[in-house]
Write a protein that holds these residues in place. Sequence first.
Motif, PDB file in Angstrom:
ATOM      1  N   ASN A 101       0.808  -1.223   0.000  1.00 45.70           N
ATOM      2  CA  ASN A 101       0.000   0.000   0.000  1.00 45.70           C
ATOM      3  C   ASN A 101       0.840   1.272   0.000  1.00 45.70           C
ATOM      4  O   ASN A 101       0.319   2.375   0.117  1.00 45.70           O
ATOM      5  N   SER A 102       2.164   1.117  -0.130  1.00 53.82           N
ATOM      6  CA  SER A 102       3.024   2.298  -0.108  1.00 53.82           C
ATOM      7  C   SER A 102       4.350   1.995  -0.810  1.00 53.82           C
ATOM      8  O   SER A 102       4.682   0.830  -1.066  1.00 53.82           O
ATOM      9  N   CYS A 103       5.097   3.057  -1.093  1.00 52.57           N
ATOM     10  CA  CYS A 103       6.380   2.896  -1.769  1.00 52.57           C
ATOM     11  C   CYS A 103       7.324   4.018  -1.352  1.00 52.57           C
ATOM     12  O   CYS A 103       6.982   5.199  -1.450  1.00 52.57           O
ATOM     13  N   LEU A 104       8.496   3.633  -0.867  1.00 52.35           N
ATOM     14  CA  LEU A 104       9.561   4.588  -0.583  1.00 52.35           C
ATOM     15  C   LEU A 104      10.576   4.483  -1.714  1.00 52.35           C
ATOM     16  O   LEU A 104      11.136   3.411  -1.954  1.00 52.35           O
ATOM     17  N   LEU A 105      10.792   5.593  -2.418  1.00 53.66           N
ATOM     18  CA  LEU A 105      11.726   5.612  -3.541  1.00 53.66           C
ATOM     19  C   LEU A 105      13.014   6.306  -3.128  1.00 53.66           C
ATOM     20  O   LEU A 105      12.997   7.321  -2.424  1.00 53.66           O
ATOM     21  N   ASN A 106      14.144   5.747  -3.568  1.00 55.62           N
ATOM     22  CA  ASN A 106      15.452   6.358  -3.346  1.00 55.62           C
ATOM     23  C   ASN A 106      16.086   6.661  -4.701  1.00 55.62           C
ATOM     24  O   ASN A 106      16.075   5.811  -5.596  1.00 55.62           O
ATOM     25  N   LEU A 107      16.650   7.856  -4.826  1.00 51.70           N
ATOM     26  CA  LEU A 107      17.372   8.246  -6.029  1.00 51.70           C
ATOM     27  C   LEU A 107      18.846   8.440  -5.672  1.00 51.70           C
ATOM     28  O   LEU A 107      19.193   9.330  -4.891  1.00 51.70           O
ATOM     29  N   TYR A 108      19.683   7.566  -6.221  1.00 55.05           N
ATOM     30  CA  TYR A 108      21.127   7.663  -6.034  1.00 55.05           C
ATOM     31  C   TYR A 108      21.715   8.234  -7.318  1.00 55.05           C
ATOM     32  O   TYR A 108      21.621   7.608  -8.374  1.00 55.05           O
ATOM     33  N   HIS A 109      22.318   9.417  -7.234  1.00 49.45           N
ATOM     34  CA  HIS A 109      22.783  10.102  -8.438  1.00 49.45           C
ATOM     35  C   HIS A 109      23.996   9.430  -9.063  1.00 49.45           C
ATOM     36  O   HIS A 109      24.226   9.532 -10.268  1.00 49.45           O
ATOM     37  N   SER A 110      24.793   8.753  -8.248  1.00 48.18           N
ATOM     38  CA  SER A 110      25.964   8.018  -8.732  1.00 48.18           C
ATOM     39  C   SER A 110      26.330   6.975  -7.692  1.00 48.18           C
ATOM     40  O   SER A 110      25.723   6.906  -6.615  1.00 48.18           O
ATOM     41  N   GLY A 111      27.377   6.182  -8.004  1.00 41.26           N
ATOM     42  CA  GLY A 111      27.801   5.156  -7.073  1.00 41.26           C
ATOM     43  C   GLY A 111      28.369   5.696  -5.774  1.00 41.26           C
ATOM     44  O   GLY A 111      28.489   4.960  -4.789  1.00 41.26           O
TER      45      GLY A 111
END
Length: 200
Positions: free
Chosen positions: A104-114
């Motif tokens: 019922n939910s989603c936590l998104l992570n954005l990693y710009h680089s390694g």
Amino acid sequence: MDLFSTETIKNILPFDGITNYHGIILNKNQCSFYYQKLMESIQFKNDEAIIFGKKIITKRKVAWYGESAYSYTYSKVTKTANIFTKELLELKEIVEKESGETFNSCLLNLYHSGEEGMAYHSDGEKMLKKDGAIGSLSLGAERKFSFKHKENKQRIDIVLENGSLLVMREGTQTNWLHRLPPTKKVRSPRINLTFRSIEL
């Protein structure tokens, strides 16, 4: 082909937990389409956490989405969910069908680089369904993902591919820590969608 056959899905943990790696579940066109759509439409913001009493702002960015605008607290910071977008609902349906779970939910992570990663932790927030599954969908750059047993410190490493699904199930959060180790070898972004079940 049976999605849940032992030939296609295996538990990567040797004991004290179940974490199934489903491999790549999205084709290249789907990966490109959803990666671009999420980059354009998701309201990513730098993450904030309270560590040893100090407010830390991370380089990586996060976004919290759900079926309704409920609140979620982790690392002593409370966030209010945005409502699922069309693309997130489509991806949720794909992950639910593949995993046999509901979210019922989603936590998104954005990693710009390694160079951006996450330290060892377990997802044990009180609002999460007890021993509930967490479906982790990867888009973009391939990254190594590590587990470490809380007692004997045994480590398990796996490479999460573009379009792949990892499902952490019962026992994993209780007995294992996990992290995304930083690396200078990866220079392109990765979006990680972690579908979860929040008990309201």
